[in-house]
Design an enzyme around this catalytic site. Structure first.
Site, PDB file in Angstrom:
ATOM      1  N   ARG A 143       0.820  -1.211   0.000  1.00 30.49           N
ATOM      2  CA  ARG A 143       0.000   0.000   0.000  1.00 30.49           C
ATOM      3  C   ARG A 143       0.857   1.266   0.000  1.00 30.49           C
ATOM      4  O   ARG A 143       0.347   2.353  -0.222  1.00 30.49           O
ATOM      5  CB  ARG A 143      -0.900  -0.002   1.240  1.00 30.49           C
ATOM      6  N   TRP A 185       2.002   6.086   6.434  1.00 32.05           N
ATOM      7  CA  TRP A 185       2.294   6.943   5.281  1.00 32.05           C
ATOM      8  C   TRP A 185       2.078   8.354   5.799  1.00 32.05           C
ATOM      9  O   TRP A 185       0.953   8.743   6.137  1.00 32.05           O
ATOM     10  CB  TRP A 185       1.341   6.603   4.140  1.00 32.05           C
ATOM     11  N   GLY A 205      -6.006   7.432   8.900  1.00 31.01           N
ATOM     12  CA  GLY A 205      -6.931   8.548   8.692  1.00 31.01           C
ATOM     13  C   GLY A 205      -6.314   9.842   9.178  1.00 31.01           C
ATOM     14  O   GLY A 205      -5.100   9.940   9.376  1.00 31.01           O
ATOM     15  N   GLU A 247      -2.407   8.569 -19.191  1.00 31.89           N
ATOM     16  CA  GLU A 247      -2.043   7.418 -18.364  1.00 31.89           C
ATOM     17  C   GLU A 247      -0.576   7.018 -18.594  1.00 31.89           C
ATOM     18  O   GLU A 247       0.142   6.694 -17.644  1.00 31.89           O
ATOM     19  CB  GLU A 247      -3.006   6.252 -18.661  1.00 31.89           C
ATOM     20  N   LYS A 269       2.196   7.044 -15.634  1.00 33.95           N
ATOM     21  CA  LYS A 269       3.009   5.871 -15.255  1.00 33.95           C
ATOM     22  C   LYS A 269       4.479   6.273 -15.176  1.00 33.95           C
ATOM     23  O   LYS A 269       5.186   5.904 -14.254  1.00 33.95           O
ATOM     24  CB  LYS A 269       2.854   4.722 -16.274  1.00 33.95           C
ATOM     25  N   GLU A 285       5.158   8.560 -12.110  1.00 29.63           N
ATOM     26  CA  GLU A 285       5.034   7.881 -10.819  1.00 29.63           C
ATOM     27  C   GLU A 285       6.249   7.055 -10.442  1.00 29.63           C
ATOM     28  O   GLU A 285       6.663   7.062  -9.299  1.00 29.63           O
ATOM     29  CB  GLU A 285       3.879   6.863 -10.883  1.00 29.63           C
ATOM     30  N   LYS A 331      -0.883   3.021  -2.138  1.00 26.93           N
ATOM     31  CA  LYS A 331      -1.777   2.250  -3.011  1.00 26.93           C
ATOM     32  C   LYS A 331      -3.237   2.648  -2.814  1.00 26.93           C
ATOM     33  O   LYS A 331      -4.020   2.644  -3.744  1.00 26.93           O
ATOM     34  CB  LYS A 331      -1.593   0.753  -2.723  1.00 26.93           C
TER      35      LYS A 331
HETATM   36  C1  F6R Z   1      -1.668   5.399 -10.395  1.00 27.44           C
HETATM   37  C2  F6R Z   1      -2.478   5.097  -9.257  1.00 27.44           C
HETATM   38  C3  F6R Z   1      -3.279   6.193  -8.655  1.00 27.44           C
HETATM   39  C4  F6R Z   1      -4.695   5.672  -8.364  1.00 27.44           C
HETATM   40  C5  F6R Z   1      -5.499   6.730  -7.600  1.00 27.44           C
HETATM   41  C6  F6R Z   1      -6.927   6.278  -7.364  1.00 27.44           C
HETATM   42  O1  F6R Z   1      -0.933   4.300 -10.827  1.00 27.44           O
HETATM   43  O2  F6R Z   1      -2.510   3.990  -8.821  1.00 27.44           O
HETATM   44  O3  F6R Z   1      -3.323   7.309  -9.474  1.00 27.44           O
HETATM   45  O4  F6R Z   1      -5.300   5.361  -9.579  1.00 27.44           O
HETATM   46  O5  F6R Z   1      -4.887   6.981  -6.377  1.00 27.44           O
HETATM   47  O6  F6R Z   1      -6.964   5.098  -6.631  1.00 27.44           O
HETATM   48  P1  F6R Z   1      -8.213   4.142  -6.689  1.00 27.44           P
HETATM   49  O7  F6R Z   1      -8.329   3.649  -8.076  1.00 27.44           O
HETATM   50  O8  F6R Z   1      -7.919   3.060  -5.691  1.00 27.44           O
HETATM   51  O9  F6R Z   1      -9.404   4.972  -6.288  1.00 27.44           O
END
Ligand code: F6R
Length: 614
Positions: A27, A77, A104, A487, A491, A494, A609
């Site tokens: 995560r 985090w 949180g 996208e 990638k 990131e 994550k």
């Molecule tokens: C990029 C990535 C993030 C998620 C974003 C939303 O590789 O993983 O940009 O797409 O944080 O997360 P979810 O899809 O879990 O709502």
């Protein structure tokens, strides 16, 4: 983002906590810690950096800790306070007897901290979490009951939290509670587990109780009691978790990201086997409770999502508008929630989220639900908060995604949009039979075409090597592949930390073209179809400014060799499904560039994550 694990039973708490934390490492986190009850005394160990640092710190003390049968653990985090050992969880009250782990944000922590300091509490960290430890200690001193102290303390908190708490004077007890952050209690045989995410406990038990907001679980090794903060007793509703024991193995790949990119053809096969059997059959989406009457009154669709999921949504807009003749608006959830939105009962709101826990998207769909909209969730986690609150659900079935950078879940989300669009078009009667038949056929052919790209991945690795020294990139595309440019650039940003931007190719001349020279690679996503010639012209414009030109194309036109220095060729594909093919080389390009640069591909710095804070 942060992960919680708790244990109480007859097993070795230390092993179970460390194992549970390791299963949540994917995560993204920057420090870790555990608190164990050892011979009626609480022992706390925490350390910045990866879990291995914590393990090394614990090693010299392990023999005395192995007899402990209860404890709580956390990976953090950082939000409030730097990612240091001092700020790592668990946090303790001034007397050291209360220990707390928290996911949180406590929004009113500054006011609470001032008040608690006036009462003599000594703060050691810069975190928002520490107030909880002091508050619980203060209430416990008055009521001498840990559950009650937690109820009273949480009534003072604003914000979001999943909390797991122990008190040195309360033996054989862990208390857990939550508001706007996920938390579940795993039910074993003479033992209980607490976790913020299923992988932490699934190898020990498949039975669990999902806590609702403002419920407080009091857990002993032989009993689980749940009540709400108003003291109403809740009968625990034990569910069977829809997960097999999660193998977080790289299966011989160097990184999870590479493994997950390779899983994509089979994920598409599985989705199709479940929902579309052949190009003559209808799409079946069992969890989608949208009927003809609802569609008759539907005036628009709004899609809310963040990051990669937002890019999947942009493709969704193209495909739904093309097949269904319904206007679709897309918005980042974080923007949607802070403005007046014209959502009502005649709006279908689609939330797209890999994790199903992203705070901004969760808030957005909850706001729309309050206004009467039907909520459809597209997620990889059918056990997530969003899925549980949805009116309709499309589980994307990509399997657990470990790499922080989303790849396979993106492809599965995009697939879900194709199937949803065909499904709505079937219901609405807007089906263009020849187009949908062609589309279905193309979807069925996708796995083979992706496999062919993967079998030539060395060519992409070569190109990645050549370009890994550049500091900036521009990705251009038009039409349905605009999202592919976004996208692909995301990638790269990131995982390699290279400044990459995705533009609609036609926008280049309205400003960004000023940046172009020989230090700027421009990657043109040049898929055959309605906008091919336009992108070609835009690429010429970039070439004329000496940009280093790379193409990603399904065209066999040899003239492209004159315009582009490097070409990534992919199998020919129908324009409408081309985003699913075009993204694969871009995932690989980002992967190999990050690999050459020696970056932490699976856990890039600063990223998590599952982003459970707004
Ligand atoms: C990029 C990535 C993030 C998620 C974003 C939303 O590789 O993983 O940009 O797409 O944080 O997360 P979810 O899809 O879990 O709502």
């Amino acid at each position: 983002m942060c992960g919680i694990v708790g244990y109480i039973g007859k097993g070795c708490a230390l092993d179970i906590l460390l194992n549970g934390l390791s299963k949540q490492e994917y995560r993204g986190y920057d420090s870790a810690g555990v608190a164990l009850m050892v011979n009626d005394k609480i022992e706390v160990f925490k350390e910045e950096g990866k879990l291995i640092n914590l393990r090394n710190k614990i090693k010299p003390h392990a023999s005395k800790l192995l007899s402990s049968h209860s404890g709580i653990g956390h990976i953090r985090w950082a939000t409030h306070g730097a990612p240091t050992t001092l700020n790592a969880h668990p946090h303790q009250s001034t007397c050291g007897k209360v220990v707390v782990v928290h996911n949180g944000i406590i929004e009113n922590f500054k006011e609470l901290k001032e008040e608690l300091e006036k009462c003599g509490c000594k703060f050691k960290s810069q975190t928002d979490t520490e107030v909880v430890a002091h508050l619980v200690a203060q209430e416990f001193a008055k009521v001498k009951n840990l559950t009650e102290a937690v109820c009273l303390a949480t009534k003072r908190l604003e914000g979001s939290y999943a909390l797991c708490i122990m008190h040195q004077d309360v033996k054989d007890t862990v208390v857990a509670t939550k508001r706007n952050a996920p938390l579940l209690v795993g039910v074993g045989d003479g033992e209980y587990f607490v976790a913020s995410d299923v992988p932490a406990i699934i190898e020990y038990t498949k039975k669990a109780v999902y806590l609702e907001d403002n419920q407080v679980a009091t857990i002993h090794s032989d009993f689980l009691g749940i009540m709400d903060v108003e003291h109403n007793i809740i009968t625990p509703h034990i569910e069977v978790l829809p997960w097999e024991s999660v193998s977080l193995s790289k299966m011989g790949y160097k990184h999870f990201m590479l493994k997950e990119i390779h899983e994509q053809p089979d994920i598409i096969r599985n989705i199709l086997a479940d929902k579309l059997h052949s190009s003559d059959s209808d799409v079946t989406l069992d969890g989608v409770n949208i009927d003809k009457v609802m569609l008759k009154h539907l005036n628009r669709i709004q899609v809310v999502a963040c990051g990669t999921s937002l890019h999947a949504a942009i493709i969704g807009k193209y495909i739904i508008e093309t097949l269904c003749d319904i206007a679709v608006d897309i918005e980042p959830s974080s923007e949607y929630i802070y403005r007046k939105t014209l959502t009502d009962k005649n709006t279908l709101v689609i939330g797209v989220s890999q994790s199903g826990e992203t705070a901004d998207t969760l808030t957005a769909v909850r706001q729309s639900k309050k206004r009467g909209s039907h909520i459809l969730i597209i997620t990889n986690r059918p056990d997530s908060t969003m899925a549980r609150e949805a009116d309709s659900l499309i589980p994307v079935n990509a399997g657990i995604e470990v790499s922080v950078a989303a790849t396979k879940s993106y492809i599965a989300q995009v697939m879900s949009f194709y199937l949803l669009a065909i499904h709505i078009a079937q219901l609405k009667g807007t089906v263009d039979e020849s187009l949908t038949a062609a589309l279905k056929h193309e979807l069925i052919m996708l796995p083979m075409k992706i496999e062919s790209i993967l079998s030539h991945k060395e060519q992409i690795a070569e190109i990645a090597k050549i370009y890994s020294g550049f500091k900036n990139f521009v990705f251009i595309a038009r039409g349905i592949n605009y999202a592919t440019a976004l996208e692909g650039a995301l990638k790269l940003k990131e995982i390699s930390y290279i400044n990459a931007t995705g533009y609609p190719a036609g926008e280049l001349k309205h400003g960004p073209i000023a940046m172009l020279d020989e230090t700027m690679p421009v990657l043109s996503i040049l898929m055959t179809g309605s906008v091919y010639d336009k992108i070609l012209s835009n690429s010429e414009e970039a070439k004329a400014r000496n940009a280093r030109m790379i193409a990603l194309t399904d065209s066999e036109d040899e003239k492209l060799d004159e315009l582009f220095e490097h070409i990534m060729r992919v199998p020919q594909v129908h324009e409408l499904v081309s985003p699913i093919i075009a993204i694969v080389p871009l995932q690989l390009l980002a992967y190999y560039i990050a690999e050459y640069l020696g970056k932490d591909v699976d856990q890039p710095r600063n990223l998590a994550k599952s982003v459970t804070v707004e």
